[in-house]
Write a protein that holds these residues in place. Sequence first.
Motif, PDB file in Angstrom:
ATOM      1  N   SER A 138       0.828  -1.221   0.000  1.00  0.00           N
ATOM      2  CA  SER A 138       0.000   0.000   0.000  1.00  0.00           C
ATOM      3  C   SER A 138       0.857   1.264   0.000  1.00  0.00           C
ATOM      4  O   SER A 138       0.565   2.224  -0.723  1.00  0.00           O
ATOM      5  CB  SER A 138      -0.905   0.031   1.235  1.00  0.00           C
ATOM      6  N   VAL A 139       1.901   1.266   0.824  1.00  0.00           N
ATOM      7  CA  VAL A 139       2.725   2.476   0.925  1.00  0.00           C
ATOM      8  C   VAL A 139       3.475   2.710  -0.392  1.00  0.00           C
ATOM      9  O   VAL A 139       3.557   3.846  -0.883  1.00  0.00           O
ATOM     10  CB  VAL A 139       3.683   2.376   2.137  1.00  0.00           C
ATOM     11  N   LYS A 193       0.829   3.999  -2.820  1.00  0.00           N
ATOM     12  CA  LYS A 193       0.310   5.332  -2.472  1.00  0.00           C
ATOM     13  C   LYS A 193       1.274   6.446  -2.880  1.00  0.00           C
ATOM     14  O   LYS A 193       0.861   7.460  -3.440  1.00  0.00           O
ATOM     15  CB  LYS A 193       0.043   5.406  -0.964  1.00  0.00           C
ATOM     16  N   TYR A 194       2.554   6.271  -2.592  1.00  0.00           N
ATOM     17  CA  TYR A 194       3.476   7.398  -2.805  1.00  0.00           C
ATOM     18  C   TYR A 194       4.187   7.344  -4.156  1.00  0.00           C
ATOM     19  O   TYR A 194       5.076   8.152  -4.418  1.00  0.00           O
ATOM     20  CB  TYR A 194       4.448   7.495  -1.630  1.00  0.00           C
ATOM     21  N   GLY A 244       1.840  10.327  -5.439  1.00  0.00           N
ATOM     22  CA  GLY A 244       0.378  10.216  -5.427  1.00  0.00           C
ATOM     23  C   GLY A 244      -0.313  10.828  -6.639  1.00  0.00           C
ATOM     24  O   GLY A 244      -1.534  10.821  -6.719  1.00  0.00           O
ATOM     25  N   SER A 270      -4.182   5.962  -8.236  1.00  0.00           N
ATOM     26  CA  SER A 270      -3.547   5.940  -6.923  1.00  0.00           C
ATOM     27  C   SER A 270      -4.552   5.496  -5.850  1.00  0.00           C
ATOM     28  O   SER A 270      -5.701   5.935  -5.859  1.00  0.00           O
ATOM     29  CB  SER A 270      -3.055   7.357  -6.590  1.00  0.00           C
ATOM     30  N   PRO A 271      -4.126   4.629  -4.923  1.00  0.00           N
ATOM     31  CA  PRO A 271      -5.032   4.286  -3.818  1.00  0.00           C
ATOM     32  C   PRO A 271      -5.203   5.498  -2.917  1.00  0.00           C
ATOM     33  O   PRO A 271      -4.219   6.038  -2.397  1.00  0.00           O
ATOM     34  CB  PRO A 271      -4.292   3.153  -3.099  1.00  0.00           C
ATOM     35  N   THR A 272      -6.429   5.978  -2.747  1.00  0.00           N
ATOM     36  CA  THR A 272      -6.597   7.243  -2.016  1.00  0.00           C
ATOM     37  C   THR A 272      -7.434   7.103  -0.752  1.00  0.00           C
ATOM     38  O   THR A 272      -7.176   7.762   0.234  1.00  0.00           O
ATOM     39  CB  THR A 272      -7.241   8.310  -2.926  1.00  0.00           C
ATOM     40  N   PHE A 298      -8.414   4.549   2.028  1.00  0.00           N
ATOM     41  CA  PHE A 298      -8.250   3.225   2.642  1.00  0.00           C
ATOM     42  C   PHE A 298      -9.382   3.006   3.647  1.00  0.00           C
ATOM     43  O   PHE A 298      -9.607   3.860   4.520  1.00  0.00           O
ATOM     44  CB  PHE A 298      -6.895   3.110   3.354  1.00  0.00           C
ATOM     45  N   ALA A 325      -2.589   9.722   2.099  1.00  0.00           N
ATOM     46  CA  ALA A 325      -3.412   8.532   2.304  1.00  0.00           C
ATOM     47  C   ALA A 325      -4.469   8.861   3.342  1.00  0.00           C
ATOM     48  O   ALA A 325      -4.146   9.374   4.419  1.00  0.00           O
ATOM     49  CB  ALA A 325      -2.549   7.376   2.793  1.00  0.00           C
TER      50      ALA A 325
END
Length: 484
Positions: free
Chosen positions: A280-281, A284-285, A289, A294-296, A298, A395
């Motif tokens: 995830s990290v 995300k970055y 981002g 992008s996973p925004t 969670f 995040a």
Amino acid sequence: MATQVATTTAYADLGLIIAGEWVEAGDRKTSPVINPATEETIGQLPHATTADLDRALAAAERGFKQWRAVFPDQRGKILKKAAELMRARQEEIARIATIESGKRIGETRIETMMSANIFEWYAEEGRRAYGRVLPQRAPGTRLAVIKEPVGPVAAFAPWNFPLGNPARKIGAALGAGCSCILKPAEETPASALAVARCLMEAGLPKDVLSIVFGTPAEISTHLLASPIIRKISFTGSIPVGKHLMKLAAEGMKRTTMELGGHAPVLVFDDVNVEQVLDASVGAKYRNAGQVCVSPTRFYVHEKIYNEFVEGFVARAKALPVGDGLDEKNQMGPLVHARRLAAIEGLIQDARQCGAHVKAGGTRLRSPGYFYAPTVLADVPNKARIMNEEPFGPVAVINSFSDFDSVIEQANRLPYGLAAFAFTGSAHRAKLLGEVLEAGMVGVNTFAISVPESPFGGVKESGHGSEEGIEGLDACLVTKFVSEA
Ligand code: NAD
């Protein structure tokens, strides 16, 4: 502070490419290109004049007639040769993309290879633009459905994938037999020019591709008003996408719209938390981002929520941030000062709405548009960041307790580009693939894009796909020929 102009050898020459010819600034208007890691002006970008745009349109009309007559096998050879050149120039191209976009060099190296893979995919897929022959209804007849290239394509590519976005748009058009006028982002011109050079050197006929820069609204208005253009492909924000669709409607032009998202990530309590955190990290970055998938948001099951937030925060705080050219840095700057201001506004609003800033929440050193990897916890839905695409290194982590309510949260926005979920249950994994409202769903993975797969969204995230067989089809029209 924008100050000195770096030498062109340190970066790249800037110009327009019209009908295969390199066009210098001359007495054209120019705008500065800034290295976002240093705020230095690294080049001056010429803007196309109206006469330049008309020359590009005339070339696209000629180029279409010429290119559609080239057999797909031969078109494919040129695309494959361009892919080879990109791979051979990986280091040089990646460096240019990092200098102008801020994205770290490890990512731009991957993006160079990914772009080469896209050209190769379209080189192959262009040979499979099959039609079909229908069963007769009368003797001696032939009922054929054939696929033809739609016509000259006007494409608009943003800065966040300075190589990948141009490759997707040019690759689809050329693979299908269309000519193309591309307006890449003014922030990242040299990356697109490097991609175009590979195609020119691979033997692309001159009139088939033009690259123009300028004020985006002026260029899109001019190109879309021309009857020569038959299709528009745009990647960017929803408001601009809607505006371009209105312009396209005037000429009933085909559109492909990739308009960003606000991807939910559902983390259930039956996962290996450490493994999901590592994935995830990293996701995300990536590019600070500034990635449409992008996973925004969670949403983490309440049983593992505290552990997840703590793990995320520790990793975010440990992330080395700095100039993307330095191999040790894992995150670079934001692309321009506007993005920095936008992120600052979203964080300030979230704080006021009661969100907990667990990491980051501030600008980093200046010069450079650096913003700290940020983690917000317990963010209420009324906060702007829960409703607007953040497009930055933030995040948002909230908790959930049951399946139905988390699906409701995941699907509550008008966005529908990407969605992700992590679970150890095969039954739940299957269900998630069905109930999440998105054009792309990653279950136990953030990897949702390969050249073979369709990339695109639903709801207000747009329509149409890039890549996959759908990407080629988007540049083809269907014709029925009935012979008696
Ligand atoms: P912006 O809206 O000014 O520009 C986004 C892109 O659209 C740029 O490439 C720009 O050149 C282009 N553009 C803008 N107006 C246009 C017009 N009238 N005609 C043709 N092209 C036009 O925003 P920005 O500050 O550069 O980026 C911020 C927002 O844009 C983000 O919040 C994000 O929503 C969106 N964006 C999305 C993607 C994506 O991959 N979907 C990529 C980049 C930006």
